[in-house]
Design a protein around this motif. Structure first.
Motif, short mmCIF file in Angstrom:
data_model
loop_
_atom_site.label_atom_id
_atom_site.label_comp_id
_atom_site.label_asym_id
_atom_site.label_seq_id
_atom_site.Cartn_x
_atom_site.Cartn_y
_atom_site.Cartn_z
N ALA A 57 13.19 3.90 6.11
CA ALA A 57 12.36 3.01 6.91
C ALA A 57 11.22 2.46 6.07
N LEU A 58 10.96 1.16 6.21
CA LEU A 58 9.94 0.49 5.43
C LEU A 58 8.88 -0.08 6.36
N THR A 59 7.66 0.43 6.24
CA THR A 59 6.53 -0.11 6.98
C THR A 59 5.44 -0.46 5.97
N ARG A 60 5.05 -1.72 5.95
CA ARG A 60 4.09 -2.17 4.95
C ARG A 60 3.20 -3.26 5.56
N VAL A 61 1.90 -3.17 5.28
CA VAL A 61 0.93 -4.17 5.72
C VAL A 61 0.10 -4.54 4.50
N GLU A 62 -0.03 -5.84 4.25
CA GLU A 62 -0.83 -6.33 3.13
C GLU A 62 -1.89 -7.28 3.68
N LEU A 63 -3.14 -7.02 3.32
CA LEU A 63 -4.26 -7.84 3.77
C LEU A 63 -4.79 -8.65 2.59
N PHE A 64 -5.02 -9.95 2.81
CA PHE A 64 -5.47 -10.84 1.76
C PHE A 64 -6.78 -11.52 2.15
N GLY A 65 -7.61 -11.76 1.13
CA GLY A 65 -8.88 -12.44 1.34
C GLY A 65 -9.54 -12.68 0.00
N ALA A 66 -10.86 -12.72 -0.02
CA ALA A 66 -11.59 -12.98 -1.26
C ALA A 66 -11.53 -11.81 -2.23
N GLU A 67 -11.22 -10.60 -1.71
CA GLU A 67 -11.09 -9.42 -2.56
C GLU A 67 -9.61 -9.19 -2.90
N ALA A 68 -9.38 -8.23 -3.80
CA ALA A 68 -8.00 -7.87 -4.14
C ALA A 68 -7.28 -7.40 -2.88
N PRO A 69 -5.97 -7.62 -2.78
CA PRO A 69 -5.23 -7.23 -1.58
C PRO A 69 -5.40 -5.74 -1.25
N LEU A 70 -5.46 -5.47 0.04
CA LEU A 70 -5.47 -4.09 0.53
C LEU A 70 -4.10 -3.82 1.12
N VAL A 71 -3.42 -2.78 0.62
CA VAL A 71 -2.02 -2.53 0.98
C VAL A 71 -1.88 -1.17 1.66
N TYR A 72 -1.14 -1.18 2.75
CA TYR A 72 -0.77 0.05 3.46
C TYR A 72 0.74 0.15 3.42
N ASP A 73 1.26 1.27 2.94
CA ASP A 73 2.71 1.44 2.80
C ASP A 73 3.04 2.88 3.16
N THR A 74 3.99 3.06 4.07
CA THR A 74 4.32 4.42 4.51
C THR A 74 5.35 5.11 3.63
#
Length: 300
Positions: A237-254
């Motif tokens: 199972a693949l669960t991944r969230v990537e947040l983008f903005g002015a800073e480096a991406p913030l990644v959540y991966d299970t």
């Protein structure tokens, strides 16, 4: 200087006695095992429409098998549900009316109207409720959400993919009929809503039984994408969230997290909420909000 001992945990003197409705694979693998492990809770009774399945779920923990749902309510303080959404929506309001706190699966019901009736019953009875949004109880998820709240997010992309609907214990009737949106969608929408900000608009494309894509607009102006499928052949199972903005991406991966770490936290949160009568934010009202988003996504 005088010191005072810390207040004892609310379950120290007596574990919360929980009855389990349902005895399928998920009920046996997670609910029964988690509730019986304690010390915050004790599995006292199991009821299922198939008595032989109830016996299989109850026997390892010495729990009572009841002949009916009403009898189960007589032998517990709180009720956990591990049944299809239509069954949960039918029975959970009855338990709430008996004053029983509820540990609920998602989605709350088979449709928005049923989910609203359940949430209204919980509110009217004034009982504590809590959702089994599994990943929310992992320390890594909590750390990710804390970091996300400190960011100005412009956009996000995410996915929740697995192949369980292709065959096996979880290729069950309601999942095969309704697909990934009601089953996996609550998990991913909950994470996006908590990490990016409240979802104000949502639309879906694709087929929930094969692959469905969600586009979400958030109150802060951010836009996010969510890909969902339970019918793709992936190694795990693949669960991944990537947040983008002015800073480096913030990644959540299970991929690297151990889901066994979720259960003690879930159990402790539920027992604490019940004993202190202080529900967490992951309650029936949250479940209704998530089901409202799912309903809006498929509006034409």
């Amino acid at each position: 200087m005088t010191t005072h001992p810390a207040e004892p945990a609310p379950w120290t003197h007596r574990p919360l006695e929980v009855g389990l409705v349902g005895a399928g694979p998920w009920a046996r693998a997670m609910h029964a095992r988690m509730l019986a492990a304690g010390p915050e809770t004790r599995l006292t009774a199991v009821w299922a429409r198939r008595p032989e399945a109830a016996r299989l779920a109850a026997a390892p923990y010495g729990a009572r098998v009841t002949a009916g749902f009403e009898e189960l309510l007589d032998h517990c303080e709180a009720v956990a549900f591990a049944v299809p959404p239509a069954v949960q929506a039918e029975l959970a309001p009855l338990a709430a009316k008996r004053g029983k706190p509820l540990l609920l699966e998602k989605p709350l019901g088979p449709d928005l109207a049923a989910a609203r009736r359940l949430a209204d019953a919980v509110a009217e009875a004034g009982v504590v409720s809590q959702l089994v949004l599994t990943k929310r109880y992992h320390p890594a998820t909590r750390a990710f959400l804390a970091a996300a709240r400190a960011r100005d997010v412009t956009g996000a992309r995410s996915c929740y993919l697995h192949g369980a609907f292709l065959g096996g214990d979880f290729a069950t009737g309601w999942r095969l009929e309704q697909g990934a949106l009601p089953d996996l969608g609550p998990h991913l929408l909950d994470l996006l809503d908590a990490a990016v900000g409240p979802i104000t608009h949502i639309r879906a494309t694709g087929d929930s039984r094969r692959w469905i894509e969600l586009t979400c607009e958030h109150a802060n102006g951010a836009v996010s994408q969510a890909s969902l499928s339970g019918a793709v052949d992936v190694p795990h199972a693949l669960t991944r969230v990537e947040l983008f903005g002015a800073e480096a991406p913030l990644v959540y991966d299970t991929a690297e997290i151990d889901h066994e770490e979720c259960w003690p936290i879930l159990r402790q949160d539920f027992a604490t909420a019940v004993r202190t009568h202080t529900p967490t934010g992951l309650d029936a009202r949250r479940g209704l909000y998530l089901q409202t988003l799912i309903d809006r996504a498929t509006e034409r």
